[in-house]
Design a protein around this motif. Structure first.
Motif, PDB file in Angstrom:
ATOM      1  N   GLN A  37       0.857  -1.182   0.000  1.00  0.00           N
ATOM      2  CA  GLN A  37       0.000   0.000   0.000  1.00  0.00           C
ATOM      3  C   GLN A  37       0.894   1.233   0.000  1.00  0.00           C
ATOM      4  O   GLN A  37       1.880   1.301   0.739  1.00  0.00           O
ATOM      5  CB  GLN A  37      -0.909   0.012   1.229  1.00  0.00           C
ATOM      6  CG  GLN A  37      -1.875  -1.157   1.263  1.00  0.00           C
ATOM      7  CD  GLN A  37      -2.847  -1.128   0.099  1.00  0.00           C
ATOM      8  OE1 GLN A  37      -3.569  -0.157  -0.102  1.00  0.00           O
ATOM      9  NE2 GLN A  37      -2.848  -2.189  -0.698  1.00  0.00           N
ATOM     10  N   VAL A  38       0.534   2.176  -0.837  1.00  0.00           N
ATOM     11  CA  VAL A  38       1.294   3.416  -0.964  1.00  0.00           C
ATOM     12  C   VAL A  38       0.391   4.593  -0.607  1.00  0.00           C
ATOM     13  O   VAL A  38      -0.821   4.441  -0.455  1.00  0.00           O
ATOM     14  CB  VAL A  38       1.863   3.570  -2.394  1.00  0.00           C
ATOM     15  CG1 VAL A  38       2.929   2.524  -2.668  1.00  0.00           C
ATOM     16  CG2 VAL A  38       0.753   3.495  -3.440  1.00  0.00           C
ATOM     17  N   GLY A  39       0.998   5.756  -0.501  1.00  0.00           N
ATOM     18  CA  GLY A  39       0.251   6.964  -0.189  1.00  0.00           C
ATOM     19  C   GLY A  39      -0.374   7.554  -1.427  1.00  0.00           C
ATOM     20  O   GLY A  39      -0.035   8.661  -1.846  1.00  0.00           O
ATOM     21  N   ASN A  60      -4.702   3.806   3.718  1.00  0.00           N
ATOM     22  CA  ASN A  60      -5.084   2.854   2.672  1.00  0.00           C
ATOM     23  C   ASN A  60      -4.975   1.422   3.200  1.00  0.00           C
ATOM     24  O   ASN A  60      -5.847   0.587   2.922  1.00  0.00           O
ATOM     25  CB  ASN A  60      -4.223   3.051   1.427  1.00  0.00           C
ATOM     26  CG  ASN A  60      -4.551   4.345   0.698  1.00  0.00           C
ATOM     27  OD1 ASN A  60      -5.640   4.891   0.825  1.00  0.00           O
ATOM     28  ND2 ASN A  60      -3.596   4.849  -0.064  1.00  0.00           N
ATOM     29  N   LEU A  61      -3.932   1.143   3.965  1.00  0.00           N
ATOM     30  CA  LEU A  61      -3.774  -0.176   4.586  1.00  0.00           C
ATOM     31  C   LEU A  61      -4.931  -0.457   5.538  1.00  0.00           C
ATOM     32  O   LEU A  61      -5.509  -1.553   5.532  1.00  0.00           O
ATOM     33  CB  LEU A  61      -2.433  -0.255   5.325  1.00  0.00           C
ATOM     34  CG  LEU A  61      -2.199  -1.508   6.168  1.00  0.00           C
ATOM     35  CD1 LEU A  61      -2.236  -2.768   5.321  1.00  0.00           C
ATOM     36  CD2 LEU A  61      -0.871  -1.384   6.911  1.00  0.00           C
ATOM     37  N   THR A  79       6.366  -5.529   6.014  1.00  0.00           N
ATOM     38  CA  THR A  79       7.535  -5.194   5.202  1.00  0.00           C
ATOM     39  C   THR A  79       7.293  -3.804   4.637  1.00  0.00           C
ATOM     40  O   THR A  79       6.234  -3.541   4.069  1.00  0.00           O
ATOM     41  CB  THR A  79       7.746  -6.189   4.049  1.00  0.00           C
ATOM     42  OG1 THR A  79       7.832  -7.513   4.578  1.00  0.00           O
ATOM     43  CG2 THR A  79       9.022  -5.871   3.281  1.00  0.00           C
ATOM     44  N   THR A  80       8.265  -2.911   4.841  1.00  0.00           N
ATOM     45  CA  THR A  80       8.157  -1.568   4.279  1.00  0.00           C
ATOM     46  C   THR A  80       9.322  -1.324   3.333  1.00  0.00           C
ATOM     47  O   THR A  80      10.411  -1.868   3.504  1.00  0.00           O
ATOM     48  CB  THR A  80       8.121  -0.479   5.369  1.00  0.00           C
ATOM     49  OG1 THR A  80       9.225  -0.648   6.251  1.00  0.00           O
ATOM     50  CG2 THR A  80       6.826  -0.531   6.143  1.00  0.00           C
ATOM     51  N   PHE A  81       9.049  -0.500   2.348  1.00  0.00           N
ATOM     52  CA  PHE A  81      10.028  -0.153   1.330  1.00  0.00           C
ATOM     53  C   PHE A  81      10.193   1.360   1.340  1.00  0.00           C
ATOM     54  O   PHE A  81       9.204   2.094   1.364  1.00  0.00           O
ATOM     55  CB  PHE A  81       9.568  -0.635  -0.048  1.00  0.00           C
ATOM     56  CG  PHE A  81       9.274  -2.106  -0.074  1.00  0.00           C
ATOM     57  CD1 PHE A  81      10.286  -3.027  -0.338  1.00  0.00           C
ATOM     58  CD2 PHE A  81       8.002  -2.584   0.197  1.00  0.00           C
ATOM     59  CE1 PHE A  81      10.027  -4.390  -0.341  1.00  0.00           C
ATOM     60  CE2 PHE A  81       7.732  -3.945   0.193  1.00  0.00           C
ATOM     61  CZ  PHE A  81       8.745  -4.855  -0.076  1.00  0.00           C
ATOM     62  N   HIS A  82      11.455   1.820   1.297  1.00  0.00           N
ATOM     63  CA  HIS A  82      11.780   3.234   1.461  1.00  0.00           C
ATOM     64  C   HIS A  82      12.785   3.658   0.406  1.00  0.00           C
ATOM     65  O   HIS A  82      13.772   2.968   0.180  1.00  0.00           O
ATOM     66  CB  HIS A  82      12.414   3.477   2.835  1.00  0.00           C
ATOM     67  CG  HIS A  82      11.720   2.753   3.944  1.00  0.00           C
ATOM     68  ND1 HIS A  82      10.811   3.362   4.757  1.00  0.00           N
ATOM     69  CD2 HIS A  82      11.789   1.465   4.370  1.00  0.00           C
ATOM     70  CE1 HIS A  82      10.353   2.491   5.640  1.00  0.00           C
ATOM     71  NE2 HIS A  82      10.919   1.332   5.423  1.00  0.00           N
ATOM     72  N   ASP A 120       7.425   7.123  -2.444  1.00  0.00           N
ATOM     73  CA  ASP A 120       8.638   7.055  -1.623  1.00  0.00           C
ATOM     74  C   ASP A 120       8.510   6.115  -0.443  1.00  0.00           C
ATOM     75  O   ASP A 120       9.459   5.939   0.321  1.00  0.00           O
ATOM     76  CB  ASP A 120       8.994   8.453  -1.108  1.00  0.00           C
ATOM     77  CG  ASP A 120       9.417   9.360  -2.243  1.00  0.00           C
ATOM     78  OD1 ASP A 120      10.354   8.991  -2.980  1.00  0.00           O
ATOM     79  OD2 ASP A 120       8.801  10.427  -2.423  1.00  0.00           O
ATOM     80  N   PHE A 121       7.335   5.503  -0.272  1.00  0.00           N
ATOM     81  CA  PHE A 121       7.084   4.598   0.857  1.00  0.00           C
ATOM     82  C   PHE A 121       6.018   3.594   0.435  1.00  0.00           C
ATOM     83  O   PHE A 121       5.047   3.953  -0.234  1.00  0.00           O
ATOM     84  CB  PHE A 121       6.585   5.399   2.071  1.00  0.00           C
ATOM     85  CG  PHE A 121       6.200   4.548   3.247  1.00  0.00           C
ATOM     86  CD1 PHE A 121       7.173   4.112   4.138  1.00  0.00           C
ATOM     87  CD2 PHE A 121       4.881   4.180   3.473  1.00  0.00           C
ATOM     88  CE1 PHE A 121       6.828   3.318   5.229  1.00  0.00           C
ATOM     89  CE2 PHE A 121       4.530   3.399   4.558  1.00  0.00           C
ATOM     90  CZ  PHE A 121       5.504   2.967   5.437  1.00  0.00           C
TER      91      PHE A 121
END
Length: 133
Positions: A37-39, A60-61, A79-82, A120-121
């Motif tokens: 999920q993204v912003g 959104n999550l 799990t997060t992606f940055h 970006d996240f």
């Protein structure tokens, strides 16, 4: 009895699901596997302010989890992606700590990446559906 996998979508699904052809989440028995999920706004565009983008990703999550009968308390693994972890960490922690304010905390893996399709996240989770759902 094994249940068939079920696609989960929140009531206000953003344009990215259709544009890229994926489900917001898949429920398999009592587990829910939530796609990243993204912003994103409803039109699929990225929220330009980073901290607001992170907060919107969590909103959104939350909507996807609710559609599956879950809350943040049901999350097992994150799990997060940055795109710039070193400089983004403080803003991410501010949002995260407001949501996960007390133990037990979910497992968490953070990954630095160089591309997230204009975002970006991103956050993806696995949750367990409560027994009463």
């Amino acid at each position: 009895m094994t249940l068939r996998n079920e696609a989960i979508f929140p009531p206000k699904r953003h344009a990215l699901y259709e544009e890229h052809g994926y489900s917001a989440a898949i429920r398999s028995n009592d587990l829910v596997f939530v796609s990243g999920q993204v912003g994103s706004r409803e039109d699929g565009s990225a929220e330009p302010d980073f901290k607001k983008q992170v907060a919107l990703a969590f909103e959104n999550l939350k909507a996807v989890l609710a559609a599956a009968g879950c809350t943040f308390d049901d999350i097992i693994d994150v799990t997060t992606f940055h795109t710039d972890p070193e400089n983004q960490f403080g803003d991410i922690m501010d949002v995260k700590n407001a949501i996960f304010s007390e133990a037990p905390y979910p497992n968490w893996t953070a990954v630095g990446v160089n591309w997230l399709a204009g975002f970006d996240f991103e956050i993806k989770v696995i949750a367990r559906v409560p027994a009463n759902s």
